[in-house]
Motif scaffolding. Structure first.
Motif, PDB file in Angstrom:
ATOM      1  N   SER A  11      76.370 -13.142  38.301  1.00 23.27           N
ATOM      2  CA  SER A  11      75.990 -14.447  37.748  1.00 23.27           C
ATOM      3  C   SER A  11      76.007 -15.535  38.804  1.00 23.27           C
ATOM      4  CB  SER A  11      76.925 -14.836  36.610  1.00 23.27           C
ATOM      5  OG  SER A  11      76.867 -13.902  35.580  1.00 23.27           O
ATOM      6  N   THR A  12      77.051 -15.570  39.604  1.00 26.87           N
ATOM      7  CA  THR A  12      77.136 -16.624  40.608  1.00 26.87           C
ATOM      8  C   THR A  12      76.154 -16.403  41.747  1.00 26.87           C
ATOM      9  OG1 THR A  12      79.013 -15.491  41.649  1.00 26.87           O
ATOM     10  CG2 THR A  12      79.506 -17.252  40.073  1.00 26.87           C
ATOM     11  N   ALA A  13      75.802 -15.156  42.018  1.00 29.09           N
ATOM     12  CA  ALA A  13      74.777 -14.898  43.039  1.00 29.09           C
ATOM     13  C   ALA A  13      73.414 -15.397  42.565  1.00 29.09           C
ATOM     14  CB  ALA A  13      74.723 -13.408  43.370  1.00 29.09           C
ATOM     15  N   VAL A  14      73.085 -15.146  41.319  1.00 30.18           N
ATOM     16  CA  VAL A  14      71.806 -15.638  40.777  1.00 30.18           C
ATOM     17  C   VAL A  14      71.800 -17.162  40.739  1.00 30.18           C
ATOM     18  CG1 VAL A  14      70.349 -15.704  38.707  1.00 30.18           C
ATOM     19  CG2 VAL A  14      71.337 -13.544  39.462  1.00 30.18           C
ATOM     20  N   TYR A  15      72.905 -17.761  40.327  1.00 29.05           N
ATOM     21  CA  TYR A  15      72.985 -19.221  40.324  1.00 29.05           C
ATOM     22  C   TYR A  15      72.897 -19.761  41.750  1.00 29.05           C
ATOM     23  CZ  TYR A  15      74.190 -23.944  39.033  1.00 29.05           C
ATOM     24  OH  TYR A  15      74.141 -25.286  38.835  1.00 29.05           O
ATOM     25  N   GLY A  16      73.520 -19.077  42.687  1.00 25.66           N
ATOM     26  CA  GLY A  16      73.448 -19.485  44.083  1.00 25.66           C
ATOM     27  C   GLY A  16      72.032 -19.451  44.629  1.00 25.66           C
ATOM     28  N   ALA A  24      82.717 -18.374  32.039  1.00 31.35           N
ATOM     29  CA  ALA A  24      82.094 -19.506  32.732  1.00 31.35           C
ATOM     30  C   ALA A  24      80.892 -19.038  33.551  1.00 31.35           C
ATOM     31  CB  ALA A  24      83.119 -20.189  33.635  1.00 31.35           C
ATOM     32  N   SER A  25      80.999 -17.883  34.167  1.00 35.01           N
ATOM     33  CA  SER A  25      79.878 -17.354  34.953  1.00 35.01           C
ATOM     34  C   SER A  25      78.693 -16.999  34.071  1.00 35.01           C
ATOM     35  CB  SER A  25      80.327 -16.116  35.734  1.00 35.01           C
ATOM     36  OG  SER A  25      81.344 -16.449  36.629  1.00 35.01           O
TER      37      SER A  25
END
Length: 125
Positions: A11-16, A77-78
């Motif tokens: 999730s955080t990689a895609v958001y990044g 949250a992610s």
């Protein structure tokens, strides 16, 4: 717990990718690699403090249980961050100029930064 960690990383990689995309492909890849490290690292640090606070108040939880709970919260949250990626892409496409005066670019950067901070805050709440 492995499912939570992999969800956080994905999730955080895609958001990044979305976060750094408006600047360049290199920035998008850099942020996509950095953001999961920041999230997992901060989760590990928070879990230690939560475990120590639990010891002080007599909660009776082992560190592994606290770690699982903190990772579950961060995974939630992610998941919200992942859901908000289309909103962020909309803001980037509609509001981020690729050229302009120095002041216009600075204002655009500040506006996008404030948007990302608001999204992170909303996901954290």
């Amino acid at each position: 717990m492995f499912r939570h960690v992999s969800l956080i990383v994905l999730s955080t990689a895609v958001y990044g990718l979305a976060l750094g995309w408006w600047r360049s492909v290199e920035m998008a890849l850099y942020v996509a690699a950095k953001l999961p490290v920041v999230f997992v690292g901060s989760t590990l640090v928070v879990s230690v403090f939560a475990w120590m606070a639990g010891l002080v108040v007599g909660a009776g939880l082992r560190y592994r249980e606290v770690l699982g709970l903190v990772f579950a919260a961060m995974a939630s949250a992610s998941r919200l961050l992942l859901a908000l990626v289309p909103v962020i892409l909309f803001f980037i496409i509609s509001a981020a100029p690729t050229s302009g005066t120095r002041e216009e670019l600075r204002f655009a950067h500040a506006a996008l930064l404030a948007t990302h901070i608001a999204v992170f805050a909303a996901a954290g709440v």
